[in-house]
Write an enzyme that holds these catalytic residues in place. Sequence first.
Site, PDB file in Angstrom:
ATOM      1  N   ALA A 116      -6.210 -13.796   6.008  1.00  0.00           N
ATOM      2  CA  ALA A 116      -5.400 -12.761   5.361  1.00  0.00           C
ATOM      3  C   ALA A 116      -5.310 -11.573   6.308  1.00  0.00           C
ATOM      4  CB  ALA A 116      -6.024 -12.346   4.034  1.00  0.00           C
TER       5      ALA A 116
ATOM      6  N   SER B  52      -3.785  -7.901   6.950  1.00  0.00           N
ATOM      7  CA  SER B  52      -3.190  -6.763   6.255  1.00  0.00           C
ATOM      8  C   SER B  52      -2.531  -5.779   7.207  1.00  0.00           C
ATOM      9  CB  SER B  52      -4.274  -6.029   5.459  1.00  0.00           C
ATOM     10  OG  SER B  52      -5.197  -5.411   6.346  1.00  0.00           O
TER      11      SER B  52
ATOM     12  N   GLY C 247      -4.416  -4.034   9.222  1.00  0.00           N
ATOM     13  CA  GLY C 247      -5.485  -3.086   9.491  1.00  0.00           C
ATOM     14  C   GLY C 247      -6.404  -3.571  10.598  1.00  0.00           C
ATOM     15  N   VAL C 248      -7.329  -2.708  10.994  1.00  0.00           N
ATOM     16  CA  VAL C 248      -8.200  -3.042  12.117  1.00  0.00           C
ATOM     17  C   VAL C 248      -9.168  -4.162  11.771  1.00  0.00           C
ATOM     18  CG1 VAL C 248      -9.881  -1.234  11.520  1.00  0.00           C
ATOM     19  CG2 VAL C 248      -9.753  -2.086  13.871  1.00  0.00           C
TER      20      VAL C 248
ATOM     21  N   SER D 129      -8.938  -6.878   9.610  1.00  0.00           N
ATOM     22  CA  SER D 129      -8.363  -8.226   9.647  1.00  0.00           C
ATOM     23  C   SER D 129      -7.834  -8.559  11.035  1.00  0.00           C
ATOM     24  CB  SER D 129      -7.264  -8.375   8.596  1.00  0.00           C
ATOM     25  OG  SER D 129      -6.202  -7.469   8.809  1.00  0.00           O
TER      26      SER D 129
ATOM     27  N   CYS E 213      -7.871  -8.081  -7.683  1.00  0.00           N
ATOM     28  CA  CYS E 213      -7.033  -8.576  -6.593  1.00  0.00           C
ATOM     29  C   CYS E 213      -7.774  -9.621  -5.767  1.00  0.00           C
ATOM     30  CB  CYS E 213      -6.575  -7.416  -5.714  1.00  0.00           C
ATOM     31  SG  CYS E 213      -5.467  -7.905  -4.371  1.00  0.00           S
TER      32      CYS E 213
ATOM     33  N   CYS F  65      -3.923   0.630  -3.200  1.00  0.00           N
ATOM     34  CA  CYS F  65      -2.732   0.384  -2.390  1.00  0.00           C
ATOM     35  C   CYS F  65      -1.436   0.621  -3.150  1.00  0.00           C
ATOM     36  CB  CYS F  65      -2.762  -1.021  -1.802  1.00  0.00           C
ATOM     37  SG  CYS F  65      -2.650  -2.354  -3.010  1.00  0.00           S
TER      38      CYS F  65
END
Length: 362
Positions: free
Chosen positions: A7, A9, A11-12, A14, A105, A202
């Site tokens: 997964a 996203s 971001g750093v 993942s 989630c 989010c």
Amino acid sequence: MPRVVLAMSGGVDSSASAVLLKRQGYDVVGLFMRTGVHDHGAADARRENKKGCCSAIDAGDARRVADRLDVPFYALDFEAEFGKIIDYFADEYARGRTPNPCVVCNTWLKFGQLWTFAKQLGAEFIATGHYARVVAGPDGPELHRGLDPEKDQSYVLHGIKREVLPHLLFPVGGFTKAEIRAVAREAALVGVAEKPDSVEICFVPSGNHTDVVRSRRPEVATAGVIVERDGSVLGEHDGIDRFTIGQRKGLGVAAGKKRFVLEILPGTNTVVVGDPEELLATGLIASRINWLTDVPTGPLRCEAKIRYRHAAVPATATPTPDGGAEVRFDAPQTAVTPGQAVTLYSGPRVLGGGWIEAAARG
């Protein structure tokens, strides 16, 4: 080269996970989950140094990382599934409870739909950028805290099904955040290595959750009163969705001394306030416990964590016939909040967790 669906996203965490998995020889496939709720205002959020996890900007960042690392990349539409999470969020506030959408989630979407998609691609594993670990134990894989105590995210992962643990990888779980940023810099992931952490829900980029709640459940914007425990009225409010157990600021009343939210009564739209000592609870009643160990047949000594920034405390959990548990703390805890999660530990290991229904006193 076993295949793993990661997964991503944008971001750093993942992104660094992709680097680490590639180094370990995995056949990595990236997946971005489009939710359809964070595109508006994403640029403003970025300017304010806030990171989302499902905006068009984040999708672009994830795709660029995948391209740089030569990772096949998919962006799938999960808007309908994510809409159910937002409905849950609004419904809980309408019921006078405080929801935890990150737990939901992870349980419904990231480790449910992600594993389903992975199996369709013939993958043996799924992975995310969460700070947690899967550790080999005498009875099979165990979920453990991340090694970085400041970033540990095991609290929000208790809903993962036990049968998924053998197929789950957390590449960043054995590192500190500083080390993970260094991994991203070494891989020349420009624009991602220094990307700020997510600090808001989010789908609530403004930080004002009432906007989301009232757009979904407008009936919650119903006036009510704020009262002392003895029933004396201190003031009025325009909806119970503005309150949570333990809240002190933003009550909109002047009582001459500090007041804290003790109880929210949705039937009458009443908010009960009082002294901080009245928030203390000897335990709690939890429902829908997901056990990541064999279900105990009697009282179980453990440590209980009742919110993300709460330090897990010694407790005894006793399973109930309805699939829940009674949790008794060794020492009283403050602001036990219905709607929040309780996660049970044995040292670093996550034993399971469920949903707080009520505080126990006495």
